[in-house]
Design a protein around this motif. Sequence first.
Motif, mmCIF file in Angstrom:
data_model
loop_
_atom_site.group_PDB
_atom_site.id
_atom_site.type_symbol
_atom_site.label_atom_id
_atom_site.label_comp_id
_atom_site.label_asym_id
_atom_site.label_seq_id
_atom_site.Cartn_x
_atom_site.Cartn_y
_atom_site.Cartn_z
ATOM 1 N N LYS A 1 45.547 31.316 34.050
ATOM 2 C CA LYS A 1 44.851 32.713 34.361
ATOM 3 C C LYS A 1 45.345 33.759 33.057
ATOM 4 C CE LYS A 1 45.805 32.910 39.413
ATOM 5 N NZ LYS A 1 46.675 33.490 40.508
ATOM 6 N N ARG B 1 30.185 29.612 51.035
ATOM 7 C CA ARG B 1 30.289 29.854 49.578
ATOM 8 C C ARG B 1 31.100 28.708 48.753
ATOM 9 N NH1 ARG B 1 35.300 31.823 48.322
ATOM 10 N NH2 ARG B 1 34.665 32.134 46.398
ATOM 11 N N GLU C 1 42.015 41.242 49.919
ATOM 12 C CA GLU C 1 41.245 40.269 50.694
ATOM 13 C C GLU C 1 41.986 40.069 51.801
ATOM 14 O OE1 GLU C 1 39.056 37.662 47.038
ATOM 15 O OE2 GLU C 1 41.233 37.685 46.989
ATOM 16 N N SER D 1 33.959 27.516 46.767
ATOM 17 C CA SER D 1 35.290 27.913 46.189
ATOM 18 C C SER D 1 35.414 27.936 44.767
ATOM 19 C CB SER D 1 36.424 26.974 46.924
ATOM 20 O OG SER D 1 37.368 27.414 46.018
ATOM 21 N N GLY D 2 35.940 28.921 43.997
ATOM 22 C CA GLY D 2 36.101 29.052 42.567
ATOM 23 C C GLY D 2 37.291 28.618 42.279
ATOM 24 N N THR D 3 38.040 27.991 43.350
ATOM 25 C CA THR D 3 39.597 27.444 42.887
ATOM 26 C C THR D 3 39.807 26.075 43.511
ATOM 27 O OG1 THR D 3 40.418 28.328 44.996
ATOM 28 C CG2 THR D 3 40.691 29.547 43.090
ATOM 29 N N SER E 1 48.483 28.728 41.396
ATOM 30 C CA SER E 1 48.598 29.551 42.794
ATOM 31 C C SER E 1 48.805 28.793 44.067
ATOM 32 C CB SER E 1 47.594 30.435 42.606
ATOM 33 O OG SER E 1 47.897 31.526 43.715
ATOM 34 N N HIS E 2 48.000 29.009 44.931
ATOM 35 C CA HIS E 2 47.861 28.544 46.411
ATOM 36 C C HIS E 2 47.683 27.120 46.348
ATOM 37 C CE1 HIS E 2 43.420 28.875 46.334
ATOM 38 N NE2 HIS E 2 43.434 28.007 47.089
ATOM 39 N N THR F 1 37.247 31.467 40.170
ATOM 40 C CA THR F 1 37.357 32.910 40.744
ATOM 41 C C THR F 1 39.007 33.441 39.865
ATOM 42 O OG1 THR F 1 36.870 31.671 42.877
ATOM 43 C CG2 THR F 1 37.925 33.990 42.860
ATOM 44 N N ARG G 1 33.503 26.724 51.269
ATOM 45 C CA ARG G 1 34.451 27.377 52.316
ATOM 46 C C ARG G 1 33.402 28.041 53.474
ATOM 47 N NH1 ARG G 1 39.608 27.621 50.586
ATOM 48 N NH2 ARG G 1 39.769 28.262 48.407
HETATM 49 C C1 G16 Z 1 42.405 33.453 43.796
HETATM 50 C C2 G16 Z 1 41.712 34.823 43.538
HETATM 51 C C3 G16 Z 1 41.560 35.448 44.984
HETATM 52 C C4 G16 Z 1 40.600 34.441 45.677
HETATM 53 C C5 G16 Z 1 41.321 33.113 45.758
HETATM 54 C C6 G16 Z 1 40.325 32.137 46.614
HETATM 55 O O1 G16 Z 1 43.735 33.433 44.244
HETATM 56 O O2 G16 Z 1 42.676 35.540 42.656
HETATM 57 O O3 G16 Z 1 40.839 36.633 44.625
HETATM 58 O O4 G16 Z 1 40.755 34.931 46.763
HETATM 59 O O5 G16 Z 1 41.392 32.595 44.727
HETATM 60 O O6 G16 Z 1 39.261 31.796 45.961
HETATM 61 P P1 G16 Z 1 38.084 30.884 46.036
HETATM 62 O O7 G16 Z 1 37.736 31.206 47.891
HETATM 63 O O8 G16 Z 1 37.037 31.088 45.426
HETATM 64 O O9 G16 Z 1 38.681 29.503 46.159
HETATM 65 P P2 G16 Z 1 44.742 32.746 43.899
HETATM 66 O O10 G16 Z 1 46.040 33.104 44.767
HETATM 67 O O11 G16 Z 1 44.816 31.269 44.742
HETATM 68 O O12 G16 Z 1 44.998 32.794 42.407
#
Ligand code: G16
Length: 543
Positions: free
Chosen positions: A75, A498, A370, A500-502, A65-66, A26, A507
């Motif tokens: 990134k 869906r 978001e 998650s991409g992180t 990030s989070h 993501t 989720r």
């Molecule tokens: C990143 C993306 C956001 C996304 C979040 C969670 O945020 O920049 O747009 O909403 O990941 O993504 P996913 O649901 O695919 O895990 P961040 O703040 O973690 O870089």
Amino acid sequence: MKSNYFNNVVNSEYSRKNDGHIEYGTAGFRTKSDILEHVLYRMGLLAVLRSKAKKAAIGLMITASHNLEPDNGIKLIDSAGEMLEVSWEMIATNLANTLDSDLISMLVHISTKENIDLSVPATVIIGRDTRKSSPILLKAALAGIKALNGHVIDLGLVTTPQLHYIVVCTNTDGAYGDPTLQGYYSKLAAVFKSIRGTEINNGKYISELQLDAANGVGAIAAREFQRYLKDVLDIKLFNDGSGDLNHMCGADYVKVQQTLPLNIPSEKSVRYVSIDGDADRVVYFYIDGNNKFHLLDGDRIATLVAAYFKELLETSGLSLQLGLVQTAYANGGSTDYISNILKVPVACVPTGVKHLHKKALEFDIGVYFEANGHGTVIFKNTTKEAIKNQIKNEMLSTTQRVASSKLRDVIDLINETVGDALSDMLLVETILHAKGWNVIEWEKSYNDLPNKQLKVRVKDRNIITTTNAERHCLTPVCLQEEIDKIVLKYSRGRAFVRPSGTEDIVRVYAECESSSDVNKLAMEVASLVYRLADGVGPEPSLS
Ligand code: G16
């Protein structure tokens, strides 16, 4: 011979040490930090090629990030300050996963296919968050950049949005602002102060907030803002870096758990703000007289901002198209309010600010957020011109001129490159001040539907595929049909799942009319995912 150019890239220190496949997700690569060194090295190489391809500076941010401390990531930031172009995400994934023995041929392939002039000089601007693993990964990225003779500008510890900002300032010769951290702070602080004027409080608005900085790099930036804004905004800082990063604090924790972060003194009706580990997301919250927790998330910020711009546009007499972009996570209450009360066009796109940003570019003024608090506002160049011309129009009434000037000024408070927690916070503070609102007044505009998010661990999260902006599940077969049956049982029910991409999880999002039913709905859907998508480890639970 192109391959000669890449002769120096083979470096045994950064050979691929594990066979696992890694994807540009993501928001870049993100996984356990101890398997990332070769990826950082290769992204250093790729950043040089991207810089040559764009004939401009590229950004490289080391952050997860989070995510919690053991993770890290990268990134890449494109030359206009936005996220890496989607077509290059696949190139990044291929390069990250290629065998060491194929590294040179892969780089030759990329530079040939993308028609890159290798004689063009390259600049990579690099930043990192406060994770313990970031310095080692920085060393790997620097080795990659230097192997291709790229010029490095190392900013050290910065928030992700600060790096985006400095990339765009560098590539526009300072037209967007001075390409330094000092330039960033002074631009935002100066415009914040000038809009606020001498009355620092107004009506129910008190110029004081409590900020949870997730123990991340945002705490450093927040301290700088404390210094720059000390006479106009009292920022009390918590989770300032002395505790564990994102551990029971920060915007993601507060949004998902809908509870107070650690270490924040529980005071009634105080305006609390949480940002995430690299300061690109922000949410607000407060505790009422009955000790009830109230969240004002990205949807609330989006509606506050859109309503403010709508009012300014109407008062100024400017005819510009305002639009709002959300994702499937947007609360149904917010979407109803935007469509039926604000009457602003609203679009829904897949998760990831890169998708929201692209859609928002279609509007003269595009507000995108978001629900997790990641978002900003972007303006077409023609919009900025129209506003400037309007101010010069001698036929304007004073009210129209004041509104047009406010529009012009407020644009400078916004980091248009990407969601920026601290710039967004200053924008929210500016709007609340203008309206004379406290958080309670702000919350009155509409009611959120009760909602719940859960995480489910499965063997391979990618067996879940979706369509229709992630609101509909295509595989595994039957999953969507079963979700539909569950949702039907709940008044105003909605749920989707869906990958998650992180994080390595699926989720689950659920909302419905009744707060006593929403956990049940979320648990039913989560258990279904666990069953139909090969759940691993403990079964889903509400904690
Ligand atoms: C990143 C993306 C956001 C996304 C979040 C969670 O945020 O920049 O747009 O909403 O990941 O993504 P996913 O649901 O695919 O895990 P961040 O703040 O973690 O870089």
